[in-house]
Enzyme design. Structure first.
Site: not given
Ligand code: FAD
Length: 289
Positions: A17, A52, A110-111
């Site tokens: 990455e 993000a 995204g955060d």
């Molecule tokens: P989600 O899958 O939406 O999860 C977020 C929260 O919501 C979790 O607590 C989950 O349990 C809950 N949730 C999920 N789906 C549901 C649902 N259907 N109903 C209710 N609750 C739900 N950030 C960036 O800004 N740019 C990047 O390029 C980037 N790359 C990353 C790469 C990797 C490998 C990882 C692990 C993280 C990366 N991140 C990046 C950080 C990521 O954006 C954050 O961790 C963010 O807070 C959560 O993203 P997610 O896609 O996991 O969210």
């Protein structure tokens, strides 16, 4: 090479990455330096992060993915966040990705930024995944996962059930958040198996390069630092070369154990530092045969 074939081969995948350099708009030279260095590591794919902020004018991720594909002949994965993107923005980005032949996306929420109201179109990564799959089924979608649970998840069971929704919506491959204790990853893998999640899961490994930066990182992502690593950080915090060597050894140790435990793949958070990726690759590569 497509990702499905890579995981069918049963050889543990080794992927990298990178992130767009801060001065990317000023010139692409620094990313060429990074990619020139990383090419020799022969990764199965290189993924590039995406801010993000939902800023359509910043197309650096797509440009870098095109360079990875066209100049280096390596499969690119474009990260894509939805928390601050409207459906209209996502449509534009999907068109740009398609036009550049980039058909692999790591779909993310995204955060959430304190005090910043998110866009309303996508609440979770799973919403983005469903949207992309419906619009353009040709994209191969990966998702993020969290061996120690995502900080917003109330508990580990909810976390894995939400992850299952992500897979049911179309994520075909998962990449984990960084972790420093392999037991956390193995327990997470067991939870996934119990929940019926059966897509390949790559383990995210980040070689530590400074005490401050890793403390900042874990305060945001919720990963824990085991006593063994904490002692290394305290012992060598003022000796950068010693700290780097100790942490490369720590990361290699984690990877040897993961490969011995039949991990599907290792995703190395390179921090755009080819030298460290090389050091790790030299030790790990023969073990993947
Ligand atoms: P989600 O899958 O939406 O999860 C977020 C929260 O919501 C979790 O607590 C989950 O349990 C809950 N949730 C999920 N789906 C549901 C649902 N259907 N109903 C209710 N609750 C739900 N950030 C960036 O800004 N740019 C990047 O390029 C980037 N790359 C990353 C790469 C990797 C490998 C990882 C692990 C993280 C990366 N991140 C990046 C950080 C990521 O954006 C954050 O961790 C963010 O807070 C959560 O993203 P997610 O896609 O996991 O969210």
């Amino acid at each position: 090479m497509d990702l499905k074939k890579i995981f069918e081969s049963k050889r543990p995948c080794f992927s990298l990455e990178i992130f767009p350099p801060k001065d990317y708009q000023g010139g692409v030279e620094t990313i060429y330096e990074t990619l020139d260095g990383l090419k020799a590591v022969r990764p199965e794919f290189i993924s590039c992060t995406y801010g993000a902020g939902g800023n359509l004018a910043d197309s650096s991720t797509i440009e870098i993915c095109s360079i990875i594909k066209e100049k280096y002949g390596i499969l690119p994965i474009s990260h894509l966040t939805c928390v601050n993107n409207s459906k209209e923005n996502i449509d534009v980005i999907l068109e740009q990705l398609k036009a550049n032949g980039i058909m692999n996306i790591l779909a993310l929420r995204g955060d959430l930024k304190p005090g910043q109201e998110p866009q309303k179109d996508f609440a979770h990564a799973s919403d983005l995944i469903s949207y992309i799959k419906e619009k353009e089924p040709g994209f191969f979608i990966s998702g993020a996962c969290y061996p120690e649970g995502h900080p917003d998840s109330g508990d580990l069971i909810t976390d894995v059930l939400d992850l299952k929704k992500k897979v049911e919506c179309g994520a075909e491959h998962l990449i984990s958040q960084l972790f420093f204790n392999n037991e956390d990853f193995y327990r997470f893998r067991d939870r996934c198996e119990l929940a019926g999640i059966n897509v390949p899961i790559e383990a995210g490994i980040m070689p530590v390069t400074s005490k401050q930066s890793i403390l900042r990182m874990v305060s945001m992502c919720g990963a824990s630092i085991p006593a063994k690593l904490s002692k290394i950080l305290n012992r060598f915090e003022d000796k950068p070369k010693a700290l780097e060597e100790a942490c490369i050894a720590y990361a290699i140790d984690q990877m040897i154990d993961l490969i011995s435990n039949e991990v599907d793949g290792i995703h190395l958070y390179t921090m755009n530092k080819p030298y460290i990726a090389h050091r790790i690759f030299e030790v790990i590569d023969p073990m993947r045969e």
